[in-house]
Design an enzyme around this catalytic site. Sequence first.
Site, PDB file in Angstrom:
ATOM      1  N   HIS A 194      40.214  24.691   0.405  1.00 41.16           N
ATOM      2  CA  HIS A 194      40.885  23.685  -0.175  1.00 41.16           C
ATOM      3  C   HIS A 194      41.917  24.060  -1.058  1.00 41.16           C
ATOM      4  CE1 HIS A 194      37.198  20.526   1.033  1.00 41.16           C
ATOM      5  NE2 HIS A 194      38.281  20.747   2.032  1.00 41.16           N
ATOM      6  N   GLU A 439      37.599  27.689  25.642  1.00 43.60           N
ATOM      7  CA  GLU A 439      37.424  28.404  24.536  1.00 43.60           C
ATOM      8  C   GLU A 439      36.474  29.800  24.918  1.00 43.60           C
ATOM      9  OE1 GLU A 439      36.449  25.882  20.824  1.00 43.60           O
ATOM     10  OE2 GLU A 439      35.710  24.908  22.536  1.00 43.60           O
ATOM     11  N   ASP A 463      38.530  30.513  19.091  1.00 34.69           N
ATOM     12  CA  ASP A 463      37.404  31.054  19.601  1.00 34.69           C
ATOM     13  C   ASP A 463      37.746  31.726  20.835  1.00 34.69           C
ATOM     14  OD1 ASP A 463      35.484  30.215  17.687  1.00 34.69           O
ATOM     15  OD2 ASP A 463      35.364  28.169  18.921  1.00 34.69           O
ATOM     16  N   CYS A 510      45.654  24.360  21.262  1.00 34.58           N
ATOM     17  CA  CYS A 510      45.445  23.636  19.905  1.00 34.58           C
ATOM     18  C   CYS A 510      44.882  24.506  19.054  1.00 34.58           C
ATOM     19  CB  CYS A 510      44.406  22.514  20.118  1.00 34.58           C
ATOM     20  SG  CYS A 510      42.701  23.072  20.746  1.00 34.58           S
TER      21      CYS A 510
END
Length: 583
Positions: A194, A439, A463, A510
């Site tokens: 974060h 993936e 992945d 993506c």
Amino acid sequence: MAIVLYGVSAGKGIAIGRAHLITRGMHEVPQYDLEPAGIESETARYETAVKAARRELEQLRSALPENAPTELGAFISLHLMLLTDVTLSREPVDIIEEQHINAEWALKLQTDKLSAQFDEIDDAYLRERKQDMLQVAGRIHNRLAGQGNELNLEGSLLGDTVLVANDISPADTVYFKEERVAAFVTDIGGPTSHTAILGRSLNIPSVIGLHNARKLISENEWVIVDGINGILIINPDEPVLKEYRARAREYRARTRELNKIKKTAATTQDGINIELLANIESLEDITRLNETGADGVGLFRSEFLYLNRDTMPSEDEQYAVYARFVKKLKGKSLTIRTVDLGVDKNPRWFGQNTTPNGSLNPALGLTGIRLCLAEPVMFRTQMRAILRAAAHGPVKMMWPMITDTAELKQCLLHLETAKRQLAEREESFGGISTGCMIEIPAAALTVAGLLKHVDFISIGTNDLIQYTLSVDRGDDAVSYLYQPGHPAVLKLVQHVIRTANRMGKTVSVCGEMAGDTHYTRLLLGMGLRRFSMNPNNLLAVKNIVLHSNTLALENETARLMRQEDPEKLEKLLKAMNAQEEAV
């Protein structure tokens, strides 16, 4: 003598300034035993510290300035949620009572235990949540020690101040603008922490994960923070300062130019329209999506609805969340990836931090769609919520970690069952497009068969790279082997794109490759026309699209893809990029 440290780029940009060292955390923790008569008062002292930390965060959240990043409120709320979690609010009390030890030491034992559990998580994003836990524990510790949690900046910092700390919490960043902080660096943190996300949102140059910066830098020492390349230079000499001042001017000028193309359609020089989508995780991300002119959402990670809670989210709860996203997008498409859980992303309501099969290898165990198919009630509950949300606008449903057509057929059967259940309840729902993630190498090699059963596919390069090259990029010992440009990876990506285009099906990327400008031209040359990425990368990718000719890139790509030596291929890719930039 200058010292150069390499870390992880968070906020882009370049800053030159004087270091201000932040000292805080649980570095020195007292340890002592308690007499039985003192246990009750010690548990009360701990509970008082937790309540004080909670009040502190609540006050901070209610007083957020209007110009605060949209993500900040969500991150403070997450810290508040962690404060109420039994692992921090109750279990240290149990340790005090069972072991007859002081509150500070009980908190340390608990955080050490939780840290070890986080370290075992395979998913990089969730592994980074360890820092949130430690930041919250640090707040409790400071209250136990009678210390405040503020940064204690003097209020008279110069405009070129660079904060240097072991770690900086999301709540700390509230004070950055009013204190004229030019940049910050930390010893810990990763690309999905974060702290990194807020660094990007604040547009403050920042580098994290430097390991030893806090020890090597002296107060008021000159430093250069290169947030573009993830570099920190300590005590630079005059030639280096001159070079970086020029680079800073160039970066600011380039940023101003990128902002001018926010409303420009992403069309190549030869007239090909390219769709640029955003990967999102929260409602706050939609603000950034709209600011950059994204065409919609190419990936919404729904598993975050399932984590950090004691029960599975209900259908109505999920429907309310998805419907809010659809309405906020105002006609732009929302692609929801069904929940991608497993050993490394395991909700508390699974129990004992293990999946039902007790797999010892999370990446190869009961995860992704395998787990959904093993838990049909959970799977159909989410599907019904997504279908109901589709009544409010365009929605697509995407299934993760698909291996073969047998799994796809099962997904489609569950979808039909979910539709029938809604119809029997006379519940309104909308039509959706269905797709799957590519993936796994097996899925990439047999993609033609998969495409017969879905409307679209999306290549999850993160992945795919790890499975193809058998490397965990989160493991420092082998992270150098994580190569998006490896010929084997690129051949799989090209095969998937070509097959989808030939069959007239929509294909997107993506993973992080979609937002990495180093690969934009190559992907265009492979025939990709749909990119989904972090919204912060969108304008830079759009700029390359606007200056590209797909016909020329297809010819260049054909020559490049004949190369099977990784180093030679990388040289050809750099040459392709340099040639296009010179045009």
